[in-house]
Design a protein around this motif. Structure first.
Motif, PDB file in Angstrom:
ATOM      1  N   GLN A   4       0.830  -1.198   0.000  1.00  0.00           N
ATOM      2  CA  GLN A   4       0.000   0.000   0.000  1.00  0.00           C
ATOM      3  C   GLN A   4       0.868   1.253   0.000  1.00  0.00           C
ATOM      4  O   GLN A   4       0.561   2.241  -0.679  1.00  0.00           O
ATOM      5  CB  GLN A   4      -0.942   0.011   1.201  1.00  0.00           C
ATOM      6  N   GLN A   5       1.956   1.221   0.760  1.00  0.00           N
ATOM      7  CA  GLN A   5       2.875   2.361   0.755  1.00  0.00           C
ATOM      8  C   GLN A   5       3.481   2.564  -0.634  1.00  0.00           C
ATOM      9  O   GLN A   5       3.694   3.697  -1.070  1.00  0.00           O
ATOM     10  CB  GLN A   5       3.986   2.154   1.781  1.00  0.00           C
ATOM     11  N   VAL A  12       2.121   9.582  -6.031  1.00  0.00           N
ATOM     12  CA  VAL A  12       2.751  10.899  -5.877  1.00  0.00           C
ATOM     13  C   VAL A  12       3.821  11.099  -6.958  1.00  0.00           C
ATOM     14  O   VAL A  12       3.933  12.173  -7.553  1.00  0.00           O
ATOM     15  CB  VAL A  12       3.367  11.048  -4.471  1.00  0.00           C
ATOM     16  N   ALA A  13       4.589  10.048  -7.237  1.00  0.00           N
ATOM     17  CA  ALA A  13       5.647  10.145  -8.248  1.00  0.00           C
ATOM     18  C   ALA A  13       5.064  10.433  -9.626  1.00  0.00           C
ATOM     19  O   ALA A  13       5.629  11.212 -10.396  1.00  0.00           O
ATOM     20  CB  ALA A  13       6.457   8.852  -8.273  1.00  0.00           C
ATOM     21  N   GLU A  14       3.936   9.822  -9.947  1.00  0.00           N
ATOM     22  CA  GLU A  14       3.363   9.970 -11.290  1.00  0.00           C
ATOM     23  C   GLU A  14       2.575  11.262 -11.453  1.00  0.00           C
ATOM     24  O   GLU A  14       2.482  11.792 -12.566  1.00  0.00           O
ATOM     25  CB  GLU A  14       2.477   8.767 -11.604  1.00  0.00           C
ATOM     26  N   THR A  15       2.006  11.783 -10.376  1.00  0.00           N
ATOM     27  CA  THR A  15       1.255  13.040 -10.477  1.00  0.00           C
ATOM     28  C   THR A  15       2.133  14.255 -10.178  1.00  0.00           C
ATOM     29  O   THR A  15       1.864  15.351 -10.683  1.00  0.00           O
ATOM     30  CB  THR A  15       0.063  13.058  -9.501  1.00  0.00           C
ATOM     31  N   GLY A  16       3.183  14.047  -9.369  1.00  0.00           N
ATOM     32  CA  GLY A  16       4.048  15.166  -8.989  1.00  0.00           C
ATOM     33  C   GLY A  16       3.377  16.142  -8.047  1.00  0.00           C
ATOM     34  O   GLY A  16       3.842  17.276  -7.882  1.00  0.00           O
ATOM     35  N   GLN A  35       2.555   9.552   5.090  1.00  0.00           N
ATOM     36  CA  GLN A  35       3.023   8.266   4.567  1.00  0.00           C
ATOM     37  C   GLN A  35       4.302   8.433   3.741  1.00  0.00           C
ATOM     38  O   GLN A  35       5.241   7.640   3.861  1.00  0.00           O
ATOM     39  CB  GLN A  35       1.931   7.620   3.703  1.00  0.00           C
ATOM     40  N   ILE A  36       4.335   9.459   2.883  1.00  0.00           N
ATOM     41  CA  ILE A  36       5.528   9.701   2.060  1.00  0.00           C
ATOM     42  C   ILE A  36       6.720  10.046   2.939  1.00  0.00           C
ATOM     43  O   ILE A  36       7.843   9.557   2.718  1.00  0.00           O
ATOM     44  CB  ILE A  36       5.262  10.830   1.037  1.00  0.00           C
ATOM     45  N   LYS A  37       6.479  10.863   3.946  1.00  0.00           N
ATOM     46  CA  LYS A  37       7.569  11.231   4.864  1.00  0.00           C
ATOM     47  C   LYS A  37       8.053  10.006   5.631  1.00  0.00           C
ATOM     48  O   LYS A  37       9.262   9.823   5.859  1.00  0.00           O
ATOM     49  CB  LYS A  37       7.089  12.309   5.848  1.00  0.00           C
ATOM     50  N   GLN A  38       7.125   9.115   6.015  1.00  0.00           N
ATOM     51  CA  GLN A  38       7.486   7.899   6.738  1.00  0.00           C
ATOM     52  C   GLN A  38       8.351   6.990   5.862  1.00  0.00           C
ATOM     53  O   GLN A  38       9.321   6.387   6.331  1.00  0.00           O
ATOM     54  CB  GLN A  38       6.228   7.156   7.192  1.00  0.00           C
ATOM     55  N   ILE A  39       7.992   6.894   4.574  1.00  0.00           N
ATOM     56  CA  ILE A  39       8.784   6.073   3.653  1.00  0.00           C
ATOM     57  C   ILE A  39      10.205   6.617   3.557  1.00  0.00           C
ATOM     58  O   ILE A  39      11.184   5.861   3.615  1.00  0.00           O
ATOM     59  CB  ILE A  39       8.127   6.047   2.256  1.00  0.00           C
ATOM     60  N   ARG A  67      11.578   0.211  -9.535  1.00  0.00           N
ATOM     61  CA  ARG A  67      11.438  -1.049  -8.799  1.00  0.00           C
ATOM     62  C   ARG A  67      10.018  -1.224  -8.260  1.00  0.00           C
ATOM     63  O   ARG A  67       9.481  -2.337  -8.248  1.00  0.00           O
ATOM     64  CB  ARG A  67      12.452  -1.101  -7.648  1.00  0.00           C
ATOM     65  N   VAL A  68       9.412  -0.142  -7.827  1.00  0.00           N
ATOM     66  CA  VAL A  68       8.043  -0.217  -7.298  1.00  0.00           C
ATOM     67  C   VAL A  68       7.079  -0.641  -8.401  1.00  0.00           C
ATOM     68  O   VAL A  68       6.183  -1.464  -8.176  1.00  0.00           O
ATOM     69  CB  VAL A  68       7.628   1.135  -6.683  1.00  0.00           C
ATOM     70  N   ARG A  69       7.262  -0.106  -9.605  1.00  0.00           N
ATOM     71  CA  ARG A  69       6.403  -0.509 -10.725  1.00  0.00           C
ATOM     72  C   ARG A  69       6.536  -2.009 -10.984  1.00  0.00           C
ATOM     73  O   ARG A  69       5.545  -2.696 -11.239  1.00  0.00           O
ATOM     74  CB  ARG A  69       6.766   0.284 -11.975  1.00  0.00           C
ATOM     75  N   GLU A  70       7.770  -2.516 -10.938  1.00  0.00           N
ATOM     76  CA  GLU A  70       7.995  -3.940 -11.168  1.00  0.00           C
ATOM     77  C   GLU A  70       7.333  -4.784 -10.085  1.00  0.00           C
ATOM     78  O   GLU A  70       6.680  -5.790 -10.364  1.00  0.00           O
ATOM     79  CB  GLU A  70       9.501  -4.230 -11.210  1.00  0.00           C
TER      80      GLU A  70
END
Length: 294
Positions: A4-5, A12-16, A35-39, A67-70
């Protein structure tokens, strides 16, 4: 990172943009930001450059997004495999292909396959042979269309008919070649060559046989930048004839070469020992039967 993370990060990466990503994910903005800050805290790296109006991926973020996409693709395919029937009459097929085959060979084949299996969906990955074999080894995709060489001990394969190689070029930059459907090897050797590395030894052999040396201006691992350089008038791009459509979209002229050795091959491959879904099995069978009819 949990799955989920990963989905949060990818959105966020794809929308910017946090607001746009939150809307896409049907959640509030503050928890997504946390969540992004936690990651980033967990990984101890900065994933986004926040200095502008739009969030931009850092170098670490660019690595992670691939890597996340994969991982998400593999996770989704795994769930589909578990849910789908062994007959493979519906579901999703993850398929990789070299760029030239993606625009000519595959669309017609996929259209015919879709007629027979109307509930099929596809995850399509485009890349060079090395990239496609890597995705197969990782289990991200199940089948791939590549160009030799590849490890035939690791992969099973079905060979496609050989293609002729052509040269694609800007006719205004090379007016002496304009309008010629067929070039001699000497005419090809008279201009800078833009080639895929896998063709280098073959081309050198052909050139020597015709008493030419050739100017290898650029060696590349990808057909797209090779054609882009040709479009800039930097030389003649040596590409399979299945890439003529891509070349013509860039307003390049294409000519064949009057040497029978100017050919290349391709194949459908799949990992011998990996699990193969019913959909992938049906696609391989359909593919091989279509080739046998030709």
């Amino acid at each position: 990172m949990e799955l989920q993370q990963m989905r949060y990060f990818l959105a966020v990466a794809e929308t910017g943009n946090i607001t746009a990503a939150a809307k896409l994910l049907h959640m509030a903005q503050p928890p997504l930001s946390r969540q992004i800050k936690q990651i980033e805290n967990d990984l101890q790296v900065q994933l986004f450059d926040r200095s502008g109006r739009r969030l931009r991926l850092t170098e670490a973020g660019l690595i992670l997004v691939q890597r996340v996409r994969e991982i998400l693709s593999l996770a989704d395919r795994s769930m589909q495999e578990v849910r789908s029937s062994e007959q493979g009459s519906e579901g999703s097929l993850s398929l990789g292909t070299v760029a030239s085959a993606s625009s000519v060979l595959l669309p017609k084949l996929i259209a015919a396959f879709k007629d027979q299996y109307p509930k099929t969906q596809f995850q399509l990955w485009i890349g060079e042979t090395s990239r496609i074999t890597e995705l197969l080894e990782k289990g991200i995709i199940e089948v791939g269309v590549v160009r030799p060489p590849f490890d035939d001990e690791y992969f099973e394969s079905c060979s496609l008919p050989e293609e002729k190689l052509v040269v694609a070029y800007d006719a205004e930059r090379f007016p002496q070649l304009q309008g010629k459907a067929m070039l001699t090897v000497r005419e090809m050797a008279s201009a800078p060559l833009l080639i895929h590395r896998k063709y280098e030894m073959m081309l050198k052999r052909i050139l020597r046989r015709h008493g030419c040396k050739g100017d290898f201006f650029c060696r590349c691992d990808d057909i797209i930048p090779t054609l882009a350089w040709a479009g800039a008038g930097l030389g003649l791009a040596v590409v399979p004839d299945s890439a003529m459509g891509l070349a013509q979209k860039q307003h390049l002229q294409c000519s064949f070469i009057d040497d029978p050795e100017m050919t290349t091959g391709s194949a459908l491959i799949w990992a011998r020992k990996h699990y193969r879904s019913g959909m992938a099995t049906n696609f391989i069978r359909f593919f091989t039967e279509a080739l046998s009819k030709k």
